[in-house]
Design a protein around this motif. Structure first.
Motif, PDB file in Angstrom:
ATOM      1  N   ILE A  58       0.742  -1.279  -0.017  1.00 50.90           N
ATOM      2  CA  ILE A  58      -0.001  -0.090   0.022  1.00 50.90           C
ATOM      3  C   ILE A  58       0.994   1.263   0.175  1.00 50.90           C
ATOM      4  O   ILE A  58       0.764   2.361  -0.675  1.00 50.90           O
ATOM      5  CB  ILE A  58      -0.906  -0.159   1.075  1.00 50.90           C
ATOM      6  CG1 ILE A  58      -1.913  -1.184   1.185  1.00 50.90           C
ATOM      7  CG2 ILE A  58      -1.509   1.353   1.449  1.00 50.90           C
ATOM      8  CD1 ILE A  58      -2.876  -1.550   2.207  1.00 50.90           C
ATOM      9  N   ALA A  59       1.989   1.234   1.028  1.00 55.71           N
ATOM     10  CA  ALA A  59       2.611   2.365   0.960  1.00 55.71           C
ATOM     11  C   ALA A  59       3.809   2.747  -0.267  1.00 55.71           C
ATOM     12  O   ALA A  59       3.800   3.923  -0.531  1.00 55.71           O
ATOM     13  CB  ALA A  59       3.943   2.236   2.037  1.00 55.71           C
ATOM     14  N   HIS A  60       3.803   1.761  -1.235  1.00 51.72           N
ATOM     15  CA  HIS A  60       4.491   1.929  -2.523  1.00 51.72           C
ATOM     16  C   HIS A  60       3.741   1.926  -3.661  1.00 51.72           C
ATOM     17  O   HIS A  60       3.922   1.819  -4.879  1.00 51.72           O
ATOM     18  CB  HIS A  60       5.754   0.788  -2.623  1.00 51.72           C
ATOM     19  CG  HIS A  60       6.498   1.034  -1.496  1.00 51.72           C
ATOM     20  ND1 HIS A  60       7.788   1.793  -1.579  1.00 51.72           N
ATOM     21  CD2 HIS A  60       6.805   0.061  -0.360  1.00 51.72           C
ATOM     22  CE1 HIS A  60       8.532   1.749  -0.338  1.00 51.72           C
ATOM     23  NE2 HIS A  60       7.979   0.827   0.220  1.00 51.72           N
ATOM     24  N   HIS A  61       2.267   2.116  -3.129  1.00 51.44           N
ATOM     25  CA  HIS A  61       1.211   2.136  -4.274  1.00 51.44           C
ATOM     26  C   HIS A  61       1.315   1.142  -5.533  1.00 51.44           C
ATOM     27  O   HIS A  61       0.848   1.201  -6.449  1.00 51.44           O
ATOM     28  CB  HIS A  61       1.333   3.580  -5.042  1.00 51.44           C
ATOM     29  CG  HIS A  61       1.673   4.999  -4.473  1.00 51.44           C
ATOM     30  ND1 HIS A  61       0.314   5.264  -3.578  1.00 51.44           N
ATOM     31  CD2 HIS A  61       2.428   5.446  -3.844  1.00 51.44           C
ATOM     32  CE1 HIS A  61       0.694   6.406  -2.826  1.00 51.44           C
ATOM     33  NE2 HIS A  61       2.030   6.493  -3.025  1.00 51.44           N
ATOM     34  N   GLU A  62       1.349  -0.049  -4.734  1.00 52.71           N
ATOM     35  CA  GLU A  62       1.102  -1.168  -5.485  1.00 52.71           C
ATOM     36  C   GLU A  62      -0.123  -1.619  -5.538  1.00 52.71           C
ATOM     37  O   GLU A  62      -0.769  -1.572  -4.578  1.00 52.71           O
ATOM     38  CB  GLU A  62       2.108  -2.286  -5.032  1.00 52.71           C
ATOM     39  CG  GLU A  62       3.548  -1.844  -5.217  1.00 52.71           C
ATOM     40  CD  GLU A  62       4.562  -3.133  -4.676  1.00 52.71           C
ATOM     41  OE1 GLU A  62       4.115  -4.604  -4.428  1.00 52.71           O
ATOM     42  OE2 GLU A  62       5.528  -3.014  -4.191  1.00 52.71           O
ATOM     43  N   PRO A  63      -0.415  -2.411  -6.634  1.00 50.26           N
ATOM     44  CA  PRO A  63      -2.139  -2.792  -6.767  1.00 50.26           C
ATOM     45  C   PRO A  63      -2.175  -3.840  -5.822  1.00 50.26           C
ATOM     46  O   PRO A  63      -1.527  -4.819  -5.317  1.00 50.26           O
ATOM     47  CB  PRO A  63      -2.052  -3.237  -8.161  1.00 50.26           C
ATOM     48  CG  PRO A  63      -0.893  -3.581  -8.617  1.00 50.26           C
ATOM     49  CD  PRO A  63       0.391  -2.678  -7.843  1.00 50.26           C
ATOM     50  N   ILE A  64      -3.349  -3.721  -5.112  1.00 53.13           N
ATOM     51  CA  ILE A  64      -3.808  -4.595  -3.899  1.00 53.13           C
ATOM     52  C   ILE A  64      -5.375  -5.235  -4.216  1.00 53.13           C
ATOM     53  O   ILE A  64      -5.701  -6.015  -3.513  1.00 53.13           O
ATOM     54  CB  ILE A  64      -3.800  -3.904  -2.597  1.00 53.13           C
ATOM     55  CG1 ILE A  64      -4.768  -2.970  -2.394  1.00 53.13           C
ATOM     56  CG2 ILE A  64      -2.494  -3.814  -2.088  1.00 53.13           C
ATOM     57  CD1 ILE A  64      -4.935  -2.607  -0.942  1.00 53.13           C
ATOM     58  N   HIS A  65      -5.829  -4.732  -5.478  1.00 50.62           N
ATOM     59  CA  HIS A  65      -7.187  -5.180  -5.650  1.00 50.62           C
ATOM     60  C   HIS A  65      -7.457  -6.755  -6.083  1.00 50.62           C
ATOM     61  O   HIS A  65      -8.392  -7.177  -5.866  1.00 50.62           O
ATOM     62  CB  HIS A  65      -7.684  -4.333  -6.962  1.00 50.62           C
ATOM     63  CG  HIS A  65      -6.929  -4.565  -8.186  1.00 50.62           C
ATOM     64  ND1 HIS A  65      -5.640  -4.095  -8.638  1.00 50.62           N
ATOM     65  CD2 HIS A  65      -7.105  -5.681  -9.270  1.00 50.62           C
ATOM     66  CE1 HIS A  65      -5.236  -4.455  -9.548  1.00 50.62           C
ATOM     67  NE2 HIS A  65      -6.223  -5.536 -10.170  1.00 50.62           N
ATOM     68  N   HIS A  66      -6.429  -7.236  -6.178  1.00 44.56           N
ATOM     69  CA  HIS A  66      -6.361  -8.865  -6.589  1.00 44.56           C
ATOM     70  C   HIS A  66      -6.379  -9.718  -5.481  1.00 44.56           C
ATOM     71  O   HIS A  66      -6.559 -10.776  -5.353  1.00 44.56           O
ATOM     72  CB  HIS A  66      -5.288  -9.253  -7.433  1.00 44.56           C
ATOM     73  CG  HIS A  66      -3.834  -8.881  -7.023  1.00 44.56           C
ATOM     74  ND1 HIS A  66      -3.455  -7.532  -6.779  1.00 44.56           N
ATOM     75  CD2 HIS A  66      -3.117  -9.805  -6.330  1.00 44.56           C
ATOM     76  CE1 HIS A  66      -2.095  -7.764  -6.218  1.00 44.56           C
ATOM     77  NE2 HIS A  66      -2.003  -9.188  -5.926  1.00 44.56           N
ATOM     78  N   ARG A  67      -6.043  -9.089  -4.208  1.00 45.70           N
ATOM     79  CA  ARG A  67      -6.039  -9.593  -2.925  1.00 45.70           C
ATOM     80  C   ARG A  67      -7.335  -9.918  -2.326  1.00 45.70           C
ATOM     81  O   ARG A  67      -8.191  -9.289  -2.513  1.00 45.70           O
ATOM     82  CB  ARG A  67      -5.002  -8.940  -1.976  1.00 45.70           C
ATOM     83  CG  ARG A  67      -3.702  -8.626  -2.301  1.00 45.70           C
ATOM     84  CD  ARG A  67      -2.913  -7.470  -1.604  1.00 45.70           C
ATOM     85  NE  ARG A  67      -2.945  -8.176  -0.127  1.00 45.70           N
ATOM     86  CZ  ARG A  67      -1.850  -9.004   0.505  1.00 45.70           C
ATOM     87  NH1 ARG A  67      -0.636  -9.191  -0.339  1.00 45.70           N
ATOM     88  NH2 ARG A  67      -1.936  -9.383   1.630  1.00 45.70           N
ATOM     89  N   HIS A  68      -7.285 -10.716  -1.295  1.00 44.25           N
ATOM     90  CA  HIS A  68      -8.334 -11.203  -0.703  1.00 44.25           C
ATOM     91  C   HIS A  68      -8.608 -10.226   0.523  1.00 44.25           C
ATOM     92  O   HIS A  68      -8.260 -10.457   1.612  1.00 44.25           O
ATOM     93  CB  HIS A  68      -8.535 -12.687  -0.058  1.00 44.25           C
ATOM     94  CG  HIS A  68      -9.605 -13.080   0.631  1.00 44.25           C
ATOM     95  ND1 HIS A  68     -10.566 -12.306   1.268  1.00 44.25           N
ATOM     96  CD2 HIS A  68     -10.326 -14.288   0.469  1.00 44.25           C
ATOM     97  CE1 HIS A  68     -11.754 -12.975   1.660  1.00 44.25           C
ATOM     98  NE2 HIS A  68     -11.470 -14.074   1.308  1.00 44.25           N
ATOM     99  N   LEU A  69      -8.887  -9.034   0.051  1.00 48.41           N
ATOM    100  CA  LEU A  69      -9.139  -7.983   1.225  1.00 48.41           C
ATOM    101  C   LEU A  69      -9.663  -8.156   2.443  1.00 48.41           C
ATOM    102  O   LEU A  69      -9.353  -7.445   3.348  1.00 48.41           O
ATOM    103  CB  LEU A  69      -9.303  -6.669   0.264  1.00 48.41           C
ATOM    104  CG  LEU A  69      -8.394  -6.155  -0.703  1.00 48.41           C
ATOM    105  CD1 LEU A  69      -8.886  -4.975  -1.639  1.00 48.41           C
ATOM    106  CD2 LEU A  69      -6.960  -5.869  -0.144  1.00 48.41           C
TER     107      LEU A  69
END
Length: 105
Positions: A58-69
């Motif tokens: 998150i801090a490095h603005h990497e995508p996280i939308h594919h994760r099981h949030l």
């Protein structure tokens, strides 16, 4: 000026292997920082290291939308509960994360 702040990774490393941390830190005092946790140091390290990696993405603005949030959110609340159960309950009650995740396509 000397900063008094230490990064999250520093605290995660205190739970990790090496340097006799299990004998010198965990068994003598560090376990007391997690009154809601009853397992071993190694498993706790794995859980908080997972959160460290997630936080860094998150801090490095990497995508996280594919994760099981939803699972990531639960992991955060679980680890927070290890430190302070009341705070974890309050955060769960006020968190907007489930609402936001329920609206995603």
């Amino acid at each position: 000026m000397i900063s008094e702040e230490l990064p999250f990774g520093f605290y995660v490393s205190l739970l990790g292997p090496g340097n006799g941390y299990d004998q010198r830190l965990w068994r003598t005092a560090l376990y007391r920082a997690f009154p809601g946790y009853s397992g071993g140091r190694r498993l706790l390290h794995q859980q908080v290291d997972h959160l460290r990696i997630f936080r860094n993405k998150i801090a490095h603005h990497e995508p996280i939308h594919h994760r099981h949030l939803v699972a990531d959110h639960e992991a955060i609340l679980r680890c927070l509960g290890y430190v302070d159960a009341g705070l974890a309950t309050m955060v769960r009650h006020h968190s907007r994360v489930p609402e936001v995740l329920s609206r995603r396509p």
